[in-house]
Design a protein around this motif. Structure first.
Motif, PDB file in Angstrom:
ATOM      1  N   LEU A 209       0.476  -1.382  -0.148  1.00 17.72           N
ATOM      2  CA  LEU A 209      -0.537  -0.438  -0.020  1.00 17.72           C
ATOM      3  C   LEU A 209       0.734   1.152  -0.087  1.00 17.72           C
ATOM      4  O   LEU A 209       2.548   1.707   1.145  1.00 17.72           O
ATOM      5  CB  LEU A 209      -0.846   0.333   1.452  1.00 17.72           C
ATOM      6  N   PRO A 210      -0.079   2.309  -0.500  1.00 21.88           N
ATOM      7  CA  PRO A 210       0.619   4.193  -0.502  1.00 21.88           C
ATOM      8  C   PRO A 210       1.238   4.121   0.750  1.00 21.88           C
ATOM      9  O   PRO A 210      -0.070   4.360   1.456  1.00 21.88           O
ATOM     10  CB  PRO A 210      -0.212   4.557  -1.699  1.00 21.88           C
ATOM     11  N   MET A 211       2.016   4.549   1.666  1.00 24.16           N
ATOM     12  CA  MET A 211       2.222   5.216   2.976  1.00 24.16           C
ATOM     13  C   MET A 211       3.233   6.419   3.253  1.00 24.16           C
ATOM     14  O   MET A 211       3.795   6.196   1.547  1.00 24.16           O
ATOM     15  CB  MET A 211       2.943   4.094   3.908  1.00 24.16           C
ATOM     16  N   MET A 212       2.792   7.092   3.952  1.00 28.53           N
ATOM     17  CA  MET A 212       3.779   8.596   3.887  1.00 28.53           C
ATOM     18  C   MET A 212       4.196   8.674   5.202  1.00 28.53           C
ATOM     19  O   MET A 212       3.010   8.621   6.554  1.00 28.53           O
ATOM     20  CB  MET A 212       2.704   9.484   2.905  1.00 28.53           C
ATOM     21  N   TYR A 213       5.169   9.705   5.747  1.00 22.40           N
ATOM     22  CA  TYR A 213       5.304   9.637   7.142  1.00 22.40           C
ATOM     23  C   TYR A 213       4.736  11.553   7.397  1.00 22.40           C
ATOM     24  O   TYR A 213       4.268  11.712   6.261  1.00 22.40           O
ATOM     25  CB  TYR A 213       6.673   9.906   7.178  1.00 22.40           C
ATOM     26  N   MET A 214       4.116  11.328   8.728  1.00 21.13           N
ATOM     27  CA  MET A 214       3.462  12.720   9.014  1.00 21.13           C
ATOM     28  C   MET A 214       4.448  14.343   7.955  1.00 21.13           C
ATOM     29  O   MET A 214       3.356  15.235   7.827  1.00 21.13           O
ATOM     30  CB  MET A 214       3.284  12.362  10.555  1.00 21.13           C
ATOM     31  N   ASP A 215       5.757  13.674   8.725  1.00 23.49           N
ATOM     32  CA  ASP A 215       6.288  15.081   8.450  1.00 23.49           C
ATOM     33  C   ASP A 215       5.991  15.609   6.947  1.00 23.49           C
ATOM     34  O   ASP A 215       5.311  16.880   6.538  1.00 23.49           O
ATOM     35  CB  ASP A 215       7.513  15.044   8.490  1.00 23.49           C
ATOM     36  N   ASP A 216       6.063  14.733   5.807  1.00 24.88           N
ATOM     37  CA  ASP A 216       5.955  14.649   4.386  1.00 24.88           C
ATOM     38  C   ASP A 216       4.369  15.106   4.842  1.00 24.88           C
ATOM     39  O   ASP A 216       4.714  16.122   3.718  1.00 24.88           O
ATOM     40  CB  ASP A 216       6.317  13.763   3.455  1.00 24.88           C
ATOM     41  N   ALA A 217       3.761  13.802   5.068  1.00 29.51           N
ATOM     42  CA  ALA A 217       2.079  15.423   4.767  1.00 29.51           C
ATOM     43  C   ALA A 217       1.479  15.976   5.159  1.00 29.51           C
ATOM     44  O   ALA A 217       1.435  16.996   4.290  1.00 29.51           O
ATOM     45  CB  ALA A 217       0.615  14.123   5.580  1.00 29.51           C
ATOM     46  N   VAL A 218       2.206  16.510   6.555  1.00 27.34           N
ATOM     47  CA  VAL A 218       1.591  17.937   6.926  1.00 27.34           C
ATOM     48  C   VAL A 218       2.424  19.037   5.913  1.00 27.34           C
ATOM     49  O   VAL A 218       1.983  19.902   5.090  1.00 27.34           O
ATOM     50  CB  VAL A 218       2.539  18.280   7.635  1.00 27.34           C
ATOM     51  N   ARG A 219       3.948  18.963   5.876  1.00 25.95           N
ATOM     52  CA  ARG A 219       4.427  19.646   4.381  1.00 25.95           C
ATOM     53  C   ARG A 219       4.046  20.101   2.839  1.00 25.95           C
ATOM     54  O   ARG A 219       3.927  20.463   2.853  1.00 25.95           O
ATOM     55  CB  ARG A 219       6.259  19.354   4.394  1.00 25.95           C
ATOM     56  N   GLY A 242       4.400   9.158  -1.538  1.00 28.14           N
ATOM     57  CA  GLY A 242       5.761   9.126   0.186  1.00 28.14           C
ATOM     58  C   GLY A 242       6.450   8.154  -0.318  1.00 28.14           C
ATOM     59  O   GLY A 242       7.964   7.787  -0.885  1.00 28.14           O
ATOM     60  N   THR A 243       6.452   6.974  -0.013  1.00 26.46           N
ATOM     61  CA  THR A 243       6.853   5.361  -0.027  1.00 26.46           C
ATOM     62  C   THR A 243       5.644   4.106  -0.349  1.00 26.46           C
ATOM     63  O   THR A 243       4.760   4.848   0.035  1.00 26.46           O
ATOM     64  CB  THR A 243       7.918   4.761   1.745  1.00 26.46           C
ATOM     65  N   ALA A 244       6.133   3.014  -0.492  1.00 26.87           N
ATOM     66  CA  ALA A 244       5.052   1.849  -0.071  1.00 26.87           C
ATOM     67  C   ALA A 244       5.734   0.511   0.424  1.00 26.87           C
ATOM     68  O   ALA A 244       6.646   0.296   0.010  1.00 26.87           O
ATOM     69  CB  ALA A 244       4.867   1.646  -1.296  1.00 26.87           C
ATOM     70  N   HIS A 279      -1.031  -0.082  -4.921  1.00 30.32           N
ATOM     71  CA  HIS A 279       0.275  -0.061  -4.694  1.00 30.32           C
ATOM     72  C   HIS A 279       1.148   0.856  -3.843  1.00 30.32           C
ATOM     73  O   HIS A 279       1.642   0.862  -2.909  1.00 30.32           O
ATOM     74  CB  HIS A 279       0.567  -1.143  -4.905  1.00 30.32           C
ATOM     75  N   SER A 280       0.783   1.685  -5.367  1.00 30.65           N
ATOM     76  CA  SER A 280       2.291   2.811  -5.216  1.00 30.65           C
ATOM     77  C   SER A 280       1.240   3.627  -5.699  1.00 30.65           C
ATOM     78  O   SER A 280       0.984   3.825  -6.897  1.00 30.65           O
ATOM     79  CB  SER A 280       3.107   2.216  -5.624  1.00 30.65           C
ATOM     80  N   ILE A 281       1.523   4.932  -5.883  1.00 34.41           N
ATOM     81  CA  ILE A 281       0.894   6.540  -6.526  1.00 34.41           C
ATOM     82  C   ILE A 281       2.255   7.049  -7.622  1.00 34.41           C
ATOM     83  O   ILE A 281       3.184   6.917  -6.857  1.00 34.41           O
ATOM     84  CB  ILE A 281       1.124   7.610  -5.198  1.00 34.41           C
TER      85      ILE A 281
END
Ligand code: NAD
Ligand code: AKB
Length: 318
Positions: A209-219, A242-244, A279-281
């Motif tokens: 699944l596609p995922m992301m660390y919160m600092d990246d999401a906020v930025r 972000g990552t996957a 799976h990824s973006i």
């Protein structure tokens, strides 16, 4: 003068995004709201209890505080919405439509509303899903997000409302727990690795699944909201990468730090939702329009998550 109101401010994203908005715009220019009682407020800013289904009270709050930007985060996530479809539909659609509808009358200059990778379903390209890939979601949550994106496009085109949106992937953070999502395992696993050395995962080992660390999401959110209006070519929602990874891959990464960590796989009702997602973006369009680029991959994120959670939980692992 920018005056911001955040809904769902005590949730997983709201807690960190509101803190960042205070840092950028100043404490006097941000109001945090949520349906929770003031005693549950952990943010150091003006707090008002607000149920976003009560449009009249919301509108009064915007008017009386001369709000110019609204970050509308209150929602029900995918796993909970699968259990309570009617409530999920009502919370995830009508308040956004209400907000867009009152935007011009109340002098709101900009709105942020988050969409999700859940807009993609069975017929989307699964790997590095492109911005324009087919959106026929198989979850109630995804159907509501597709409708929300449609509302945003409509109000932008017909009424020139400046509403901006991102299709967040699963967000991973150590400050606030996630609430009722299909990607929540990727936060729980770090807690359980430190607390028990064992995790029973509700998704199968190879569910990418596609995922992301919160600092990246906020930025990403702040960068999108600060981008010049003329750069914004997408008025539904932007893909961001972000990552996957799969549960097996995150477990392997954790084992590099906690060698006796063990994981078992016991997929439940959330597996079907996860199987319908990308799976990824691919985020070429966000990169082109406002320069988006993530900073955290699985390795870097795991290191930070374990360090920060170890301090928070007082569970040393080194
Ligand atoms: P969350 O569940 O952690 O927080 C939602 C907040 O909304 C909670 O604090 C809750 O009390 C509040 N709320 C619930 N009903 C309300 C109501 N009627 N009125 C006012 N507030 C109410 O959710 P989150 O993870 O912070 O997600 C925020 C937004 O981002 C949602 O739109 C969600 O769909 C989207 N999103 C989140 C993720 C993720 O991984 N966290 C990924 C994609 C999209
Ligand atoms: C969920 O799992 O519901 C959210 C999302 C990807 O929208 N994390």
């Amino acid at each position: 003068m920018t005056k911001i109101l955040v809904t769902g401010a005590l949730g997983q994203i709201g807690s960190e995004l509101t803190t960042k908005l205070i840092e950028v715009y100043g404490k006097d220019n941000v109001i945090a709201t949520d349906i929770k009682n003031p005693k549950d407020n952990h943010l150091d800013v003006t707090y008002r209890k607000l149920d976003v289904t009560d449009i009249e009270t919301w509108s009064d709050l915007i008017k009386s505080n001369e709000i110019t930007e609204v970050y509308h985060l209150a929602a029900m996530l995918s796993a909970t919405a699968a259990k309570y479809p009617l409530k999920g539909w009502e919370l995830n659609t009508a308040p956004l439509l209400g907000l867009l509808n009152m935007a011009n009358d109340l002098g709101i200059e900009k709105i942020f509303w988050p969409s999700s990778i859940a807009v993609y379903g069975r017929d989307a390209v699964k790997d590095f899903t492109p911005q324009g890939s087919r959106k026929n979601p198989q979850s109630l949550y995804g159907i509501a997000k597709v409708s929300g994106e449609g509302f945003c496009e409509l109000y932008n085109k017909e009424y020139d409302v400046d509403v901006r949106s991102i299709r967040y992937p699963g967000l991973i953070s150590w400050k606030t727990l996630p609430g009722g999502g299909t990607t929540d395992y990727a936060v729980d696993i770090y807690y359980k690795a430190l607390e028990e050395g064992y995790y029973s995962c509700f998704l199968s080992e190879d569910t990418e699944l596609p995922m992301m660390y919160m600092d990246d999401a906020v930025r990403a959110t702040i960068e999108l909201m600060q981008a010049p209006k003329e750069n914004i070519s997408v008025h539904s929602a932007y893909n961001i990468h972000g990552t996957a990874f799969t549960p097996k891959q995150i477990a392997q990464e954790i084992k590099k730090h906690i060698s006796n960590f063990e994981i078992e796989y016991n997929p439940d009702y959330r597996q079907r939702i996860a199987d319908s997602w990308p799976h990824s973006i691919n985020d070429d369009v966000a990169n082109r329009d406002w320069g988006w680029k993530a900073e955290y991959d699985l390795e870097k994120m795991t290191k930070v998550m374990l360090e920060k959670l170890s301090d928070k939980l007082k569970k040393p692992y080194k």
